[in-house]
Design a protein around this motif. Structure first.
Motif, PDB file in Angstrom:
ATOM      1  N   PRO A  80       0.664  -1.119  -0.202  1.00 58.47           N
ATOM      2  CA  PRO A  80      -0.170  -0.085   0.056  1.00 58.47           C
ATOM      3  C   PRO A  80       0.759   1.227  -0.194  1.00 58.47           C
ATOM      4  O   PRO A  80       0.229   2.459  -0.249  1.00 58.47           O
ATOM      5  CB  PRO A  80      -0.824  -0.094   1.380  1.00 58.47           C
ATOM      6  CG  PRO A  80      -0.903  -1.489   1.543  1.00 58.47           C
ATOM      7  CD  PRO A  80       0.485  -2.125   0.871  1.00 58.47           C
ATOM      8  N   SER A  81       2.100   1.320   0.280  1.00 57.13           N
ATOM      9  CA  SER A  81       2.673   2.314   0.176  1.00 57.13           C
ATOM     10  C   SER A  81       4.366   2.143  -0.102  1.00 57.13           C
ATOM     11  O   SER A  81       4.592   0.876  -0.001  1.00 57.13           O
ATOM     12  CB  SER A  81       2.635   3.426   1.536  1.00 57.13           C
ATOM     13  OG  SER A  81       3.755   3.041   2.228  1.00 57.13           O
ATOM     14  N   ARG A  82       5.063   3.214  -0.422  1.00 53.31           N
ATOM     15  CA  ARG A  82       6.660   2.803  -0.548  1.00 53.31           C
ATOM     16  C   ARG A  82       7.132   2.265   0.671  1.00 53.31           C
ATOM     17  O   ARG A  82       8.045   1.711   0.836  1.00 53.31           O
ATOM     18  CB  ARG A  82       7.151   4.064  -0.719  1.00 53.31           C
ATOM     19  CG  ARG A  82       6.962   4.584  -2.220  1.00 53.31           C
ATOM     20  CD  ARG A  82       7.761   5.866  -2.598  1.00 53.31           C
ATOM     21  NE  ARG A  82       7.567   6.341  -4.178  1.00 53.31           N
ATOM     22  CZ  ARG A  82       7.777   7.343  -4.678  1.00 53.31           C
ATOM     23  NH1 ARG A  82       7.965   8.227  -3.889  1.00 53.31           N
ATOM     24  NH2 ARG A  82       7.341   7.445  -6.112  1.00 53.31           N
ATOM     25  N   ARG A  83       6.453   2.663   1.928  1.00 51.27           N
ATOM     26  CA  ARG A  83       7.066   2.141   3.267  1.00 51.27           C
ATOM     27  C   ARG A  83       6.386   0.965   3.665  1.00 51.27           C
ATOM     28  O   ARG A  83       6.533   0.538   4.736  1.00 51.27           O
ATOM     29  CB  ARG A  83       6.992   3.386   4.300  1.00 51.27           C
ATOM     30  CG  ARG A  83       7.703   4.324   3.729  1.00 51.27           C
ATOM     31  CD  ARG A  83       9.427   4.182   3.357  1.00 51.27           C
ATOM     32  NE  ARG A  83       9.993   5.519   3.133  1.00 51.27           N
ATOM     33  CZ  ARG A  83      10.053   6.226   2.241  1.00 51.27           C
ATOM     34  NH1 ARG A  83       9.123   6.189   1.275  1.00 51.27           N
ATOM     35  NH2 ARG A  83      10.866   7.241   1.981  1.00 51.27           N
ATOM     36  N   SER A  84       5.311   0.414   2.807  1.00 56.14           N
ATOM     37  CA  SER A  84       4.707  -0.717   2.987  1.00 56.14           C
ATOM     38  C   SER A  84       3.804  -0.829   4.259  1.00 56.14           C
ATOM     39  O   SER A  84       3.979  -1.050   5.411  1.00 56.14           O
ATOM     40  CB  SER A  84       5.531  -2.055   3.370  1.00 56.14           C
ATOM     41  OG  SER A  84       4.930  -3.162   3.594  1.00 56.14           O
TER      42      SER A  84
ATOM     43  N   PHE B 165       4.947  15.228 -10.083  1.00 61.98           N
ATOM     44  CA  PHE B 165       6.262  15.327  -9.585  1.00 61.98           C
ATOM     45  C   PHE B 165       6.553  13.942  -8.796  1.00 61.98           C
ATOM     46  O   PHE B 165       7.373  13.177  -8.912  1.00 61.98           O
ATOM     47  CB  PHE B 165       6.694  16.477  -8.659  1.00 61.98           C
ATOM     48  CG  PHE B 165       8.264  16.635  -8.364  1.00 61.98           C
ATOM     49  CD1 PHE B 165       8.876  17.135  -9.318  1.00 61.98           C
ATOM     50  CD2 PHE B 165       8.705  15.958  -7.337  1.00 61.98           C
ATOM     51  CE1 PHE B 165      10.276  17.175  -8.828  1.00 61.98           C
ATOM     52  CE2 PHE B 165      10.139  15.990  -7.200  1.00 61.98           C
ATOM     53  CZ  PHE B 165      10.698  16.920  -7.978  1.00 61.98           C
ATOM     54  N   CYS B 166       5.661  13.528  -7.805  1.00 65.83           N
ATOM     55  CA  CYS B 166       5.707  12.521  -6.861  1.00 65.83           C
ATOM     56  C   CYS B 166       5.636  11.408  -7.517  1.00 65.83           C
ATOM     57  O   CYS B 166       5.847  10.161  -6.897  1.00 65.83           O
ATOM     58  CB  CYS B 166       4.891  12.677  -5.741  1.00 65.83           C
ATOM     59  SG  CYS B 166       5.376  14.271  -4.596  1.00 65.83           S
TER      60      CYS B 166
ATOM     61  N   GLY C 189       7.347   8.837   4.525  1.00 67.50           N
ATOM     62  CA  GLY C 189       5.967   9.238   4.674  1.00 67.50           C
ATOM     63  C   GLY C 189       5.728  10.573   3.854  1.00 67.50           C
ATOM     64  O   GLY C 189       6.630  11.034   3.261  1.00 67.50           O
ATOM     65  N   ALA C 190       4.694  11.112   4.057  1.00 69.71           N
ATOM     66  CA  ALA C 190       4.287  12.562   3.482  1.00 69.71           C
ATOM     67  C   ALA C 190       4.197  12.352   2.073  1.00 69.71           C
ATOM     68  O   ALA C 190       3.025  12.108   1.361  1.00 69.71           O
ATOM     69  CB  ALA C 190       5.190  13.574   4.151  1.00 69.71           C
ATOM     70  N   TYR C 191       5.236  12.879   1.251  1.00 66.51           N
ATOM     71  CA  TYR C 191       5.203  12.867  -0.201  1.00 66.51           C
ATOM     72  C   TYR C 191       4.858  11.319  -0.794  1.00 66.51           C
ATOM     73  O   TYR C 191       4.475  11.417  -2.119  1.00 66.51           O
ATOM     74  CB  TYR C 191       6.421  13.475  -0.728  1.00 66.51           C
ATOM     75  CG  TYR C 191       6.650  14.876  -0.224  1.00 66.51           C
ATOM     76  CD1 TYR C 191       6.077  15.965  -1.037  1.00 66.51           C
ATOM     77  CD2 TYR C 191       7.490  15.227   0.628  1.00 66.51           C
ATOM     78  CE1 TYR C 191       6.284  17.394  -0.731  1.00 66.51           C
ATOM     79  CE2 TYR C 191       7.676  16.550   0.952  1.00 66.51           C
ATOM     80  CZ  TYR C 191       7.117  17.466   0.301  1.00 66.51           C
ATOM     81  OH  TYR C 191       7.419  18.893   0.569  1.00 66.51           O
ATOM     82  N   ASP C 192       5.004  10.404  -0.113  1.00 66.62           N
ATOM     83  CA  ASP C 192       4.550   9.313  -0.440  1.00 66.62           C
ATOM     84  C   ASP C 192       3.013   9.064  -1.257  1.00 66.62           C
ATOM     85  O   ASP C 192       2.659   8.384  -1.975  1.00 66.62           O
ATOM     86  CB  ASP C 192       4.936   7.992   0.320  1.00 66.62           C
ATOM     87  CG  ASP C 192       6.293   7.752   0.676  1.00 66.62           C
ATOM     88  OD1 ASP C 192       7.173   8.311   0.070  1.00 66.62           O
ATOM     89  OD2 ASP C 192       6.576   6.921   1.447  1.00 66.62           O
TER      90      ASP C 192
END
Length: 562
Positions: free
Chosen positions: A11-15, A416-417, A457-460
Motif C-alpha cells: 500500500p505504500s513505498r514504506r509498506s 512530481f511525486c 511518509g508525507a510525499y509518498d
C-alpha cells in the motif's frame, strides 16, 4: 532495514500492512535503496459506484512511461522490478519544467512515528523543485480515522487530505463526495497529458479514484496480486532436510513433524490469511471484493464453503499444537516476524515486503539467515484459485473550496511525486537531498540518520508511479518478489467489483464487523464452525440479503469495471 529500499508493491513505498477489517500501519525504514461511487441521491450522499460507459467519460487516458525501462517487466498483475541502483549521473528527467506556481497548500496526512520539523532540508528541496509551498499537517497514523472523521465533519478542512482505503467507513465516503473537488476537468481523457507521470498511472487504479460519480481521488497504484505471502525459513528448511509442503494435508503432516515445543520451535504462526488463499476464499481486503457473481447468484465470501474450509484447516493447525503459543494467545501479528527471525517459527504469513525487510535486518546479525515466499497451492495440492485485491487503496483529495490555481498546484505536486524509478524526481522524493539525507556506499544510496527521520511518509501519498519493486541492495529478492507475484498472478481472478470504489448504504456498512473476531475465535477453538454458520444466518436476516440485492442492482445497472 535499508532506509533507501522501497517498493510500491504494497500500500505504500514504506509498506502499510492491512488486515481484513482493520489496518495497522508500519513504516519500513532502514538501510540502502527503495523498492518501493456514484449512483442516486443528492450531492455528497451518493451511494454505489461508477463503471462502464459513465466511467469511460471520466477516466484519464493512459500513456505508459518510457523514461526508464525496468529490469523485470510487469506481468500477470505484478509490479515491475528494478534490481540495480541508478548512479546520479545516469538519472533521467521526467518533469523538465517546474509546474507549480509558487502557491501554498496545506496537506493533512497520516504519519507513523515522530513528524519532522516543517523547515527541514527535504521539505524545502521538494517545495522548490515542485514549485509549491507545502505545509504538512501530519497526524498520528494509529488514530488517523478519528482525526479524519472530525476534520471532515467540520466546516474547515485543509487544502489537501490523504484518505487510506481502510478509513472509508461510516460517514467518511459521503463527506468525500461533498467536500472534495472533481478533478475530471483537469485530468479526464487527454487532459491528463499535461501531467505525464499521472498519465502513466494504470487505468484500473484511476477507476478506484471515482467517488460519487466524479474523479476525485489521486490513487496510489498497487499490484492486484495479493500482497500476503507465506514466508518460510529457507535456511532452516535446508538444515533440517525439509521440502516445502505442497498441499494442506502435507502442510499439517510436516508441521507436526517440525514442531518441538520443548526446544521452543513451532512449525508456524497464525496461518489464517494463507488458508484463505489456499482454499480460494474471496478477498477480504475491501468490502466490495467480498461479493462475486457465481452463475446467476451474487455470493458473499462468508457464505461460501471455501470460507468454512479455510477456518477448519487453520483450526486443525492450532489443535495440533503446531502454532506458536503467542499466536494462540492472539498477540500482535507484527510480533510474528520477530518470532520468525528468532527461529521460533519456520513459517508465517505477512506482507511480502517482509521478505526484503527481514532479510535486510538480519544480514548483519545472522549471515546464514535466508527466507523465501512459497507458492500457494490449492485444497487438493493443485493450482490455487486466488482473488485480486484492489489496484489502489490510498487516495489524496483536494478541497472543493480550493482555487483553480491551487488545484493545478496540487496536480503539479502529484505529478512530481509520481515520477518513476530511475529519475531525478524519484530520488528526491524517495531519498531526499544527496549529502544530507543520503549518501552513496558501494554504489547504493544509503540514508543518513537525518534522512531516516525526515524522508519518511508525507510525499509518498501525494503521487506514485505504476507499481514497482526496487531493492538494489538485495537484487535477488527483488527478482524473487516480482517472479512470485507473476506466478501467483497467473492464478488470480478478478471478482465482480474489482477496481470499483463502492459506497455502501450507511444502514448496512457495519453489518459484518464482528466476523474477523469470530474467525479468530474459531481457529483457536473458542467457537465452532456452527457458530459461523449461525452468524451468517443472522447476517442475512439483519440486512445481508438486502445488501446483496443492492449490490446486484449496482452490478446490473453499472456492470463491472472490466
Amino acid at each position: 532495514m535499508t532506509p533507501n529500499a522501497a517498493s510500491s508493491s504494497g500500500p505504500s513505498r514504506r509498506s502499510l500492512l492491512t488486515s481484513t477489517a482493520a489496518a495497522t500501519a508500519a513504516v519500513a525504514v532502514g538501510s540502502p535503496l527503495l523498492a518501493a461511487c456514484g449512483g442516486g441521491g443528492q450531492e455528497g450522499r451518493k451511494e454505489g459506484t461508477t463503471s462502464g460507459k459513465e466511467a469511460a467519460k471520466i477516466l484519464p487516458a493512459f500513456v505508459a512511461s518510457s523514461v526508464v525501462t525496468p529490469d523485470i517487466p510487469a506481468k500477470n498483475g505484478s509490479a515491475a522490478g528494478f534490481s540495480r541502483a541508478i548512479p546520479t549521473a545516469q538519472l533521467k528527467t521526467s518533469v523538465p519544467k517546474t509546474l507549480g506556481s509558487g502557491g501554498k497548500l496545506k496537506v493533512m496526512s497520516p504519519f507513523w512515528g515522530t513528524p519532522p520539523r516543517g523547515d527541514n532540508p527535504y521539505y524545502t528541496a521538494m517545495n522548490k523543485a515542485v514549485g509549491v509551498d507545502v505545509t504538512w499537517q501530519n497526524q498520528d497514523g494509529v488514530t488517523y480515522d478519528q482525526k479524519l472523521g472530525a476534520v471532515l465533519a467540520s466546516s474547515e478542512i485543509p487544502d489537501v487530505v490523504v484518505v487510506p482505503g481502510w478509513n472509508l467507513m461510516g460517514r467518511i465516503p459521503s463527506a468525500i463526495n461533498a467536500k472534495f473537488a472533481d478533478l475530471g476537468p483537469y485530468l479526464s481523457g487527454d487532459k491528463v497529458k499535461d501531467y505525464p507521470n499521472l498519465a502513466a498511472v494504470p487505468t484500473e487504479a484511476w477507476q478506484r479514484g471515482i467517488f460519487g460519480g466524479q474523479l476525485r481521488g489521486i490513487p496510489m497504484p498497487a499490484p492486484y496480486v495479493t500482497d500476503i505471502a507465506p514466508l518460510y525459513r529457507k535456511d532452516l528448511f535446508a538444515k533440517k532436510g525439509y521440502t516445502v509442503p505442497g498441499s494442506p494435508d502435507d502442510f499439517l503432516a510436516w508441521a507436526k513433524e517440525a514442531t518441538d515445543a520443548k526446544s521452543k520451535l513451532w512449525a508456524c504462526d497464525d496461518m489464517k490469511w494463507t488458508a484463505f488463499h489456499i482454499f480460494g476464499v474471496l478477498s477480504g481486503a475491501d468490502k466490495a471484493l467480498w461479493w462475486n457473481l457465481e452463475g446467476d447468484k451474487l455470493v458473499n465470501r462468508i457464505e461460501t464453503e471455501q470460507f468454512l474450509e479455510a477456518l477448519e484447516w487453520t483450526r486443525k493447525l492450532y489443535a495440533a499444537g503446531v502454532v506458536h503459543p503467542d499466536a494462540v494467545q492472539g498477540k500482535a501479528g507484527g510480533d510474528a516476524g520477530n518470532r520468525f527471525t528468532a527461529g521460533e517459527v519456520l513459517v508465517y504469513n505477512q506482507n511480502i515486503s517482509d521478505w526484503w525487510g527481514k532479510t535486510a535486518e538480519q544480514r548483519t546479525q545472522n549471515a546464514d539467515f535466508e527466507m523465501e515466499a512459497f507458492d500457494y497451492f490449492g485444497p487438493d495440492g493443485g493450482d490455487p484459485t486466488l482473488w485480486a485485491v484492489q489496484p489502489a487503496n490510498i487516495f489524496t483529495f483536494v478541497s472543493k473550496k480550493a482555487s483553480e490555481q491551487q488545484v493545478k498546484d496540487f496536480l503539479a505536486l502529484c505529478n512530481f511525486c509520481a515520477a518513476p524509478y530511475g529519475t531525478k524526481e524519484f530520488m528526491l522524493t524517495a531519498y531526499g537531498v544527496e549529502g544530507t539525507d543520503y549518501t552513496f556506499e558501494k554504489g547504493l544510496p544509503v540514508k543518513t540518520q537525518q534522512g531516516v527521520n525526515e524522508v519518511n511518509g508525507a510525499y509518498d501519498y501525494t503521487g506514485n508511479p505504476a507499481p514497482y519493486i526496487a531493492y538494489p541492495d538485495l537484487p535477488e529478492i527483488t527478482k524473487g518478489m516480482v517472479e512470485w507475484q507473476q506466478r501467483m498472478g497467473a492464478f488470480t481472478r478478478k471478482s465482480s467489483f474489482f477496481g470499483l470504489t463502492v459506497t455502501e448504504p450507511a444502514r448496512w456498512s457495519n453489518l459484518a464487523d464482528d466476523f474477523e473476531q469470530l474467525e479468530d475465535d474459531v481457529v483457536r477453538g473458542r467457537k465452532k464452525i456452527s457458530d459461523v454458520q449461525q452468524a451468517v444466518s443472522d447476517w442475512r436476516s439483519r440486512g445481508g440479503d438486502g445488501l446483496r440485492d443492492w449490490y446486484r442492482k449496482l452490478l446490473d445497472d453499472n456492470g463491472s469495471a472490466d
